[in-house]
Design a protein around this motif. Sequence first.
Motif, PDB file in Angstrom:
ATOM      1  N   ARG A   1      16.961  -0.307   1.431  1.00 34.84           N
ATOM      2  CA  ARG A   1      16.135  -1.221   0.992  1.00 34.84           C
ATOM      3  C   ARG A   1      14.738  -1.061   1.756  1.00 34.84           C
ATOM      4  NH1 ARG A   1      16.772  -6.081  -1.264  1.00 34.84           N
ATOM      5  NH2 ARG A   1      18.846  -5.765  -1.631  1.00 34.84           N
ATOM      6  N   PRO A   2      13.879  -0.897   0.506  1.00 37.68           N
ATOM      7  CA  PRO A   2      14.004  -1.395  -0.767  1.00 37.68           C
ATOM      8  C   PRO A   2      14.499  -0.211  -1.690  1.00 37.68           C
ATOM      9  CG  PRO A   2      11.877  -0.712  -0.181  1.00 37.68           C
ATOM     10  CD  PRO A   2      12.326  -0.684   0.967  1.00 37.68           C
ATOM     11  N   LEU A   3      14.386   0.946  -1.238  1.00 41.11           N
ATOM     12  CA  LEU A   3      14.466   2.027  -2.213  1.00 41.11           C
ATOM     13  C   LEU A   3      15.823   1.932  -3.146  1.00 41.11           C
ATOM     14  CD1 LEU A   3      13.530   4.791  -3.506  1.00 41.11           C
ATOM     15  CD2 LEU A   3      14.918   5.986  -1.624  1.00 41.11           C
ATOM     16  N   LYS A   4      16.877   1.952  -2.728  1.00 38.57           N
ATOM     17  CA  LYS A   4      17.836   1.836  -3.360  1.00 38.57           C
ATOM     18  C   LYS A   4      18.654   0.491  -3.833  1.00 38.57           C
ATOM     19  CE  LYS A   4      20.258   6.460  -1.704  1.00 38.57           C
ATOM     20  NZ  LYS A   4      21.240   6.950  -1.133  1.00 38.57           N
ATOM     21  N   ASP A   5      18.681  -0.208  -3.168  1.00 32.73           N
ATOM     22  CA  ASP A   5      19.069  -1.586  -3.323  1.00 32.73           C
ATOM     23  C   ASP A   5      18.076  -2.533  -3.787  1.00 32.73           C
ATOM     24  OD1 ASP A   5      21.631  -0.788  -2.154  1.00 32.73           O
ATOM     25  OD2 ASP A   5      21.347  -1.616  -0.218  1.00 32.73           O
ATOM     26  N   GLY A   6      16.995  -2.263  -3.517  1.00 33.96           N
ATOM     27  CA  GLY A   6      16.082  -3.273  -3.912  1.00 33.96           C
ATOM     28  C   GLY A   6      15.380  -3.044  -5.290  1.00 33.96           C
ATOM     29  N   TRP A   7      15.045  -1.667  -5.311  1.00 37.43           N
ATOM     30  CA  TRP A   7      14.457  -1.060  -6.579  1.00 37.43           C
ATOM     31  C   TRP A   7      15.315  -0.337  -7.574  1.00 37.43           C
ATOM     32  CZ3 TRP A   7      10.417   2.236  -3.630  1.00 37.43           C
ATOM     33  CH2 TRP A   7       9.586   1.384  -2.763  1.00 37.43           C
ATOM     34  N   GLY A   8      16.633  -0.305  -7.262  1.00 42.44           N
ATOM     35  CA  GLY A   8      17.441   0.261  -8.041  1.00 42.44           C
ATOM     36  C   GLY A   8      17.567   1.845  -8.316  1.00 42.44           C
TER      37      GLY A   8
ATOM     38  N   VAL B   1       0.542  -1.201   0.000  1.00 36.58           N
ATOM     39  CA  VAL B   1      -0.107   0.021  -0.024  1.00 36.58           C
ATOM     40  C   VAL B   1       0.987   1.323   0.061  1.00 36.58           C
ATOM     41  CG1 VAL B   1      -1.868   1.269   1.341  1.00 36.58           C
ATOM     42  CG2 VAL B   1      -1.844  -1.362   1.137  1.00 36.58           C
ATOM     43  N   TYR B   2       1.529   1.590   0.906  1.00 37.32           N
ATOM     44  CA  TYR B   2       2.193   2.827   1.259  1.00 37.32           C
ATOM     45  C   TYR B   2       3.367   3.011   0.426  1.00 37.32           C
ATOM     46  CZ  TYR B   2      -1.118   3.290   5.063  1.00 37.32           C
ATOM     47  OH  TYR B   2      -2.103   3.343   5.827  1.00 37.32           O
ATOM     48  N   LEU B   3       4.454   1.941   0.142  1.00 32.40           N
ATOM     49  CA  LEU B   3       5.415   1.905  -0.833  1.00 32.40           C
ATOM     50  C   LEU B   3       5.215   1.804  -2.071  1.00 32.40           C
ATOM     51  CD1 LEU B   3       8.102  -0.102   1.317  1.00 32.40           C
ATOM     52  CD2 LEU B   3       8.375   2.472   1.193  1.00 32.40           C
ATOM     53  N   ALA B   4       3.912   1.200  -2.496  1.00 31.63           N
ATOM     54  CA  ALA B   4       3.768   0.853  -3.694  1.00 31.63           C
ATOM     55  C   ALA B   4       3.935   2.115  -4.708  1.00 31.63           C
ATOM     56  CB  ALA B   4       2.380   0.173  -4.123  1.00 31.63           C
ATOM     57  N   PRO B   5       3.301   3.169  -4.410  1.00 32.20           N
ATOM     58  CA  PRO B   5       3.446   4.415  -5.228  1.00 32.20           C
ATOM     59  C   PRO B   5       4.932   4.938  -5.553  1.00 32.20           C
ATOM     60  CG  PRO B   5       1.620   4.855  -3.754  1.00 32.20           C
ATOM     61  CD  PRO B   5       2.266   3.566  -3.199  1.00 32.20           C
ATOM     62  N   PHE B   6       5.651   4.799  -4.741  1.00 29.24           N
ATOM     63  CA  PHE B   6       7.001   5.148  -4.581  1.00 29.24           C
ATOM     64  C   PHE B   6       7.946   4.210  -5.753  1.00 29.24           C
ATOM     65  CE2 PHE B   6       5.504   7.190  -0.981  1.00 29.24           C
ATOM     66  CZ  PHE B   6       6.331   8.591  -1.056  1.00 29.24           C
ATOM     67  N   GLU B   7       7.443   3.045  -5.536  1.00 33.50           N
ATOM     68  CA  GLU B   7       7.992   1.923  -6.247  1.00 33.50           C
ATOM     69  C   GLU B   7       7.815   2.191  -7.877  1.00 33.50           C
ATOM     70  OE1 GLU B   7       8.570  -3.034  -6.834  1.00 33.50           O
ATOM     71  OE2 GLU B   7       6.991  -1.924  -5.611  1.00 33.50           O
ATOM     72  N   GLU B   8       6.516   2.617  -7.976  1.00 33.47           N
ATOM     73  CA  GLU B   8       6.165   3.046  -9.654  1.00 33.47           C
ATOM     74  C   GLU B   8       6.898   4.173 -10.020  1.00 33.47           C
ATOM     75  OE1 GLU B   8       3.831   2.135 -12.809  1.00 33.47           O
ATOM     76  OE2 GLU B   8       4.039   0.911 -10.990  1.00 33.47           O
ATOM     77  N   ALA B   9       6.976   5.155  -8.994  1.00 31.94           N
ATOM     78  CA  ALA B   9       7.843   6.538  -9.358  1.00 31.94           C
ATOM     79  C   ALA B   9       9.349   5.839  -9.781  1.00 31.94           C
ATOM     80  CB  ALA B   9       7.998   7.249  -8.416  1.00 31.94           C
ATOM     81  N   VAL B  10       9.972   4.990  -9.108  1.00 30.04           N
ATOM     82  CA  VAL B  10      11.240   4.741  -9.182  1.00 30.04           C
ATOM     83  C   VAL B  10      11.070   3.954 -10.882  1.00 30.04           C
ATOM     84  CG1 VAL B  10      13.227   2.933  -8.659  1.00 30.04           C
ATOM     85  CG2 VAL B  10      12.103   4.460  -6.756  1.00 30.04           C
TER      86      VAL B  10
END
Length: 320
Positions: free
Chosen positions: A208-215, A172-181
Amino acid sequence: MTDEETEPLLDKLDAAQKVRLLTGATTWRTYGEPAVGLRPLTLSDGPAGVRGETWDERETSLVLPSPTALAASWDERLLTDLGALLASEARRKGVDVLLAPTLNLHRSPLGGRHFECFSEDPLLTGRTGAALIRGIQSGSVAATAKHFVGNDAETDRLTVDVRIDERTLHEVYLAPFEEAVAAGVWAVMSAYNKVGGVTMSASPLLDRPLKDGWGFDGLVVSDWGGVRTLLESARSGQDLAMPGPDGPWAAGLLAALEQGLVPAEAVDDKVRRLLRLARRVGALGAEDAGTLGAEDAGALGAEEAGALGSGDPADRPGRP
């Protein structure tokens, strides 16, 4: 200029020069560094229009419908077109980094900044946010996905400790940021609040997850006044502390680096990301790469602090 060409620039900077780049020079600008052809970056709010560096009714800005209204259209092409329009406005005002979009979710009818957010739904928020990001960055202006993460209400916004189970956090909360990345966003803003007991400017979620997980290969900028500690935040994935020229990093990061309390590799990675952002917006290798002197930065900081009121970020109008 490519990443390979940017990398040797790190060798031209000593420790003091590197650390200086990691705290803002003024409320809305970073330092430049002539040694590597870096000019200052200018940052600006916001999600419904580009304010620029000043609050002045004579300096008008184009205002869009609120992001909530735009999301209600479900029209991603429209959002991309409007993002390109915001990029044009940013360039007109000399802005390199636009502090938008806001990807937090509608969680309370008392959320006074919900007009900046797209929706209560993470899927819609992610899709419309990504569309706006693509439009903004098509004009060589950096978009900033904010506020990472859990900053979804105004009550105790600066200090609240948000407790979210792991599945809900990611779905829910991280999903929009993952889409942005995934859309290639160039900057992410860390939030004021805590998640799971840790302030976001020092949170392991930045790695993790921002830099290492999502790249994510861009820059993590703090919310204004969001970096409150030295060692915890400097060792984390936080890259730039705003505003400046004062702050925990300005006061103690160089000494911590020299004493081995903060790894040199961590500081290098922060500077590398700043240089990469500068390259993307056309601020690296510029002929006008002059930097603000210490006296100029101090004078600007004092003048702007007086205009803004107290040093508490809660008292600053138009907080990012």
